[in-house]
Design an enzyme around this catalytic site. Structure first.
Site, short mmCIF file in Angstrom:
data_model
loop_
_atom_site.label_atom_id
_atom_site.label_comp_id
_atom_site.label_asym_id
_atom_site.label_seq_id
_atom_site.Cartn_x
_atom_site.Cartn_y
_atom_site.Cartn_z
N ASP A 89 3.99 3.49 6.82
CA ASP A 89 3.29 2.94 7.87
C ASP A 89 4.19 2.36 9.00
O ASP A 89 5.39 2.09 8.53
CB ASP A 89 2.09 2.19 7.48
CG ASP A 89 2.51 0.86 7.17
OD1 ASP A 89 3.50 0.43 6.43
OD2 ASP A 89 2.18 -0.25 7.85
N PHE A 120 13.56 4.46 10.97
CA PHE A 120 12.36 4.12 10.71
C PHE A 120 11.29 5.18 10.24
O PHE A 120 11.29 6.02 11.54
CB PHE A 120 11.41 3.03 11.50
CG PHE A 120 10.66 2.40 10.86
CD1 PHE A 120 10.71 1.32 10.15
CD2 PHE A 120 9.28 2.81 11.05
CE1 PHE A 120 9.56 0.56 9.65
CE2 PHE A 120 8.21 2.14 10.43
CZ PHE A 120 8.36 0.96 9.58
N ASP A 141 14.69 -0.41 0.96
CA ASP A 141 15.41 -0.72 2.46
C ASP A 141 16.31 -2.02 2.10
O ASP A 141 17.46 -1.81 1.56
CB ASP A 141 14.44 -1.15 3.56
CG ASP A 141 14.99 -1.31 4.70
OD1 ASP A 141 16.50 -1.07 4.90
OD2 ASP A 141 14.56 -1.67 5.78
N LYS A 186 0.78 -1.27 -0.04
CA LYS A 186 -0.06 -0.02 0.02
C LYS A 186 0.81 1.35 -0.06
O LYS A 186 0.55 2.24 -0.32
CB LYS A 186 -1.00 -0.03 1.27
CG LYS A 186 -2.04 -1.27 1.50
CD LYS A 186 -2.40 -0.89 2.67
CE LYS A 186 -3.27 -2.14 3.24
NZ LYS A 186 -3.75 -2.32 4.42
N GLY A 187 2.34 1.04 0.44
CA GLY A 187 2.96 2.26 0.61
C GLY A 187 3.19 3.10 -0.54
O GLY A 187 3.51 4.47 -0.13
N ARG A 208 -0.02 6.46 7.63
CA ARG A 208 0.15 6.59 6.25
C ARG A 208 -0.60 7.98 5.63
O ARG A 208 -0.10 8.69 4.80
CB ARG A 208 -0.61 5.44 5.34
CG ARG A 208 -0.09 4.13 5.54
CD ARG A 208 -0.86 3.35 4.68
NE ARG A 208 -0.67 1.95 4.83
CZ ARG A 208 0.22 1.11 4.59
NH1 ARG A 208 1.55 1.61 3.83
NH2 ARG A 208 0.32 -0.20 5.01
N GLU A 221 7.81 2.23 -5.97
CA GLU A 221 8.11 1.97 -4.77
C GLU A 221 8.21 3.09 -3.67
O GLU A 221 8.56 4.09 -4.21
CB GLU A 221 9.38 1.06 -4.80
CG GLU A 221 9.60 0.61 -3.10
CD GLU A 221 8.54 -0.52 -2.67
OE1 GLU A 221 7.38 -0.12 -2.25
OE2 GLU A 221 9.17 -1.62 -2.27
N ASP A 222 7.76 2.84 -2.52
CA ASP A 222 7.91 3.93 -1.70
C ASP A 222 9.18 4.13 -1.07
O ASP A 222 9.97 5.39 -0.98
CB ASP A 222 6.82 3.95 -0.40
CG ASP A 222 6.89 2.47 0.10
OD1 ASP A 222 7.61 1.70 -0.15
OD2 ASP A 222 6.10 2.52 1.32
N LYS A 254 17.01 3.69 1.00
CA LYS A 254 17.86 3.60 2.47
C LYS A 254 18.85 2.45 2.30
O LYS A 254 18.63 1.36 2.42
CB LYS A 254 16.63 2.78 3.32
CG LYS A 254 17.08 2.97 4.79
CD LYS A 254 16.24 2.24 5.84
CE LYS A 254 14.92 2.97 6.37
NZ LYS A 254 14.21 2.23 7.16
P1 IMP Z 1 12.71 -4.22 1.40
O1 IMP Z 1 13.48 -2.98 0.49
O2 IMP Z 1 12.45 -5.27 0.74
O3 IMP Z 1 13.36 -4.22 2.80
O4 IMP Z 1 11.21 -3.48 2.00
C1 IMP Z 1 10.61 -2.27 1.38
C2 IMP Z 1 9.56 -2.12 1.90
O5 IMP Z 1 9.59 -2.22 3.46
C3 IMP Z 1 8.97 -0.78 1.59
O6 IMP Z 1 8.05 -0.72 0.71
C4 IMP Z 1 8.15 -0.39 2.79
O7 IMP Z 1 6.60 -0.75 3.01
C5 IMP Z 1 8.91 -1.04 4.34
N1 IMP Z 1 9.76 -0.03 4.61
C6 IMP Z 1 11.19 -0.20 4.75
N2 IMP Z 1 11.56 0.83 5.35
C7 IMP Z 1 10.74 1.47 5.75
C8 IMP Z 1 10.48 2.43 6.88
O8 IMP Z 1 11.44 3.26 7.15
N3 IMP Z 1 9.28 3.02 7.28
C9 IMP Z 1 8.26 2.48 6.68
N4 IMP Z 1 8.26 1.21 5.89
C10 IMP Z 1 9.32 0.67 5.65
#
Ligand code: IMP
Length: 178
Positions: free
Chosen positions: A161, A154, A105, A46-47, A167, A101-102, A133
């Site tokens: 969220d 975070f 990470d 949803k992000g 959100r 993507e939002d 990130k």
């Molecule tokens: P990753 O890159 O697979 O670790 O996951 C990315 C997703 O993790 C993003 O789309 C967000 O939904 C969530 N996410 C990662 N860091 C944060 C944060 O600092 N705040 C909120 N959601 C996060």
């Protein structure tokens, strides 16, 4: 009225104006790179919904949007398990696809997703993220369009969220005790 969200926010990281500038920056790049190409934006639920809707309104090229839901997080920690919960309906063979993507990470979500979508033979496949990130990275993947970079905190707001909360904050803030 009392703002029910702000008591849990330590500080503002990106104001509404900062976010507008980041959206403008990636939109300008996409407008230039995809002129005449009609890309499909694949927004991750949803992000990225708020970012994707602002981004789309900043594009002046012909484009389409579809949505995909993948799960990766519970609370503030990556579960390391990523599931495709809801797929796009659009056929992407020979289409120019941009995953929206939002925040990237660990990169685990996107590396799995990029692999899945690449197997459907799109004409091209790129990643656009509002935030990166890099300190959290566990998979070798980089976004092609990046609005801004954040440290190892975070953050919430503007679609991001913590357990479904925050959100609807119009800015991006760092949570207390994060
Ligand atoms: P990753 O890159 O697979 O670790 O996951 C990315 C997703 O993790 C993003 O789309 C967000 O939904 C969530 N996410 C990662 N860091 C944060 C944060 O600092 N705040 C909120 N959601 C996060």
């Amino acid at each position: 009225m009392i703002n029910e969200l702000e008591k849990d926010i330590d500080r503002v990281l990106f104001s509404e104006d900062d976010i507008k500038a980041m959206v403008r920056k990636v939109a300008d790049e996409i407008n230039e790179d995809y002129a005449g190409k009609k890309p499909l934006l694949v927004a991750l639920l949803k992000g990225s919904v708020i970012f994707a809707s602002d981004l789309m309104r900043s594009l002046i090229i012909d484009c389409e949007i579809d949505f995909m839901k993948v799960s990766s997080y519970s609370g503030t920690q990556s579960t390391g398990v990523i599931n495709i919960i809801s797929d796009i309906r659009t056929e992407i063979a020979d289409r120019h696809v941009i995953i929206v993507e939002d925040i990237v990470d660990t990169g685990l979500t996107l590396s799995k997703l990029k692999h899945q979508l690449a197997s459907r033979n799109p004409a091209s496949l790129k990643i656009c993220t509002l935030l990166d990130k890099p300190s959290g990275r566990k998979a070798a993947i980089e976004a092609d369009y990046i609005g801004g970079t954040v440290g190892n905190e975070f953050i919430v707001g503007y679609g991001l969220d913590y357990d479904e909360k925050f959100r609807n904050l119009p800015y991006i803030g760092v949570m207390k005790n994060s």
